[in-house]
Design an enzyme around this catalytic site. Sequence first.
Site, mmCIF file in Angstrom:
data_model
loop_
_atom_site.group_PDB
_atom_site.id
_atom_site.type_symbol
_atom_site.label_atom_id
_atom_site.label_comp_id
_atom_site.label_asym_id
_atom_site.label_seq_id
_atom_site.Cartn_x
_atom_site.Cartn_y
_atom_site.Cartn_z
ATOM 1 N N ASP A 1 -43.310 -16.696 29.809
ATOM 2 C CA ASP A 1 -41.886 -16.486 29.535
ATOM 3 C C ASP A 1 -41.583 -15.094 28.988
ATOM 4 O OD1 ASP A 1 -43.175 -16.942 27.126
ATOM 5 O OD2 ASP A 1 -42.180 -18.832 26.721
ATOM 6 N N GLU B 1 -37.009 -26.069 26.533
ATOM 7 C CA GLU B 1 -36.502 -26.801 25.372
ATOM 8 C C GLU B 1 -36.219 -28.261 25.742
ATOM 9 O OE1 GLU B 1 -36.752 -25.491 22.595
ATOM 10 O OE2 GLU B 1 -35.576 -23.674 22.265
ATOM 11 N N HIS C 1 -41.455 -27.838 22.532
ATOM 12 C CA HIS C 1 -41.294 -27.119 23.795
ATOM 13 C C HIS C 1 -42.603 -26.462 24.230
ATOM 14 C CE1 HIS C 1 -39.956 -23.381 21.358
ATOM 15 N NE2 HIS C 1 -41.035 -22.991 21.997
ATOM 16 N N ASP D 1 -40.359 -27.950 18.072
ATOM 17 C CA ASP D 1 -39.545 -29.010 18.694
ATOM 18 C C ASP D 1 -40.229 -29.616 19.923
ATOM 19 O OD1 ASP D 1 -39.321 -27.007 20.591
ATOM 20 O OD2 ASP D 1 -37.143 -26.833 20.482
HETATM 21 C C1 GLP Z 1 -42.427 -19.423 21.616
HETATM 22 C C2 GLP Z 1 -43.119 -19.266 22.955
HETATM 23 C C3 GLP Z 1 -44.046 -20.434 23.211
HETATM 24 C C4 GLP Z 1 -44.938 -20.650 22.012
HETATM 25 C C5 GLP Z 1 -44.106 -20.983 20.810
HETATM 26 C C6 GLP Z 1 -44.925 -21.247 19.570
HETATM 27 O O1 GLP Z 1 -41.355 -20.278 21.677
HETATM 28 N N1 GLP Z 1 -42.192 -19.172 24.024
HETATM 29 O O2 GLP Z 1 -44.808 -20.178 24.380
HETATM 30 O O3 GLP Z 1 -45.858 -21.662 22.270
HETATM 31 O O4 GLP Z 1 -43.256 -19.877 20.564
HETATM 32 O O5 GLP Z 1 -45.201 -20.045 18.920
HETATM 33 P P1 GLP Z 1 -46.274 -19.836 17.812
HETATM 34 O O6 GLP Z 1 -47.584 -19.830 18.500
HETATM 35 O O7 GLP Z 1 -45.951 -18.507 17.221
HETATM 36 O O8 GLP Z 1 -46.136 -20.957 16.843
#
Ligand code: GLP
Length: 263
Positions: free
Chosen positions: A67, A143, A138, A136
């Site tokens: 993404d 989402e 995702h 959440d």
């Molecule tokens: C963002 C990214 C996800 C990731 C999530 C969790 O939303 N788009 O791909 O898994 O954050 O992030 P973190 O690893 O910093 O907790």
Amino acid sequence: MDIVICKDREQAAHMVAGLIDRAIRAKPDTVLGLATGATPILLYKDLIRRHRDEGLDFSRVRTWNLDEYVGLAPTHPASYRFFMNDQLFDHVNIDKANTHVPDGMASDFEAAAAAYEAGIAADGGIDIQVLGIGSDGHIGFNEPTTSLASRTHVQTLMLGTRLDNARLFFGGNLDEVPKRAITMGIGTVLESRTAILMAFGKGKAQAVAAMVEGAISHMTPATALQMHRDAKVFIDEEAASLLKNIDFYRAVYADSPLRALEA
Ligand code: GLP
């Protein structure tokens, strides 16, 4: 779903790096799906070490990231392209032309999304998809209420997701966090040959419990991984703390060939 409860996040990173290392040595043009966020940082450090000290060769590896924020240029320090260059690509012998992150500055997002899907298909599909999980539930930026069959698309972000990411990448300033992102769809992720989700810390415990033990629902997009043919979940003790059947997962793991990755 294989559930691996690791001693700590270092062990998880080591095991996942080991799995990717084996895949690349067996198939030098392995196609990796990659994730951003705090979770995979240690994994990328371990891969860099394997490249530097153990000759792990990325010259034919191809990558497709999950993404990117809409409106952030690749040079923006909070963009996922910037993150990937900084955390991995600049430190291994990968050809940048073989690395792909969705274009957050596209003039036509529908066309960009279709081209992204076509590019993944032309590369033969994703061999190993690395994933984190949002608090959440995702995956990528899919989402709650995103179709579990979705393809690459533009996604409006929930406030909680923007707050989580403001803390980490935007100096705590919510106003700086884009309201939309372009993300691979859940259907795209489900087509990967192997999906590896990592999650660490108490803040992920609820999402992990819902993903592993909850019913499949678009309200927790990561539950779609229950339909994946080869999903592996690497978590630390804190992220595992709300799992009801933890003793069973440990017993299954005791007999699993995945244990070899601990070495
Ligand atoms: C963002 C990214 C996800 C990731 C999530 C969790 O939303 N788009 O791909 O898994 O954050 O992030 P973190 O690893 O910093 O907790």
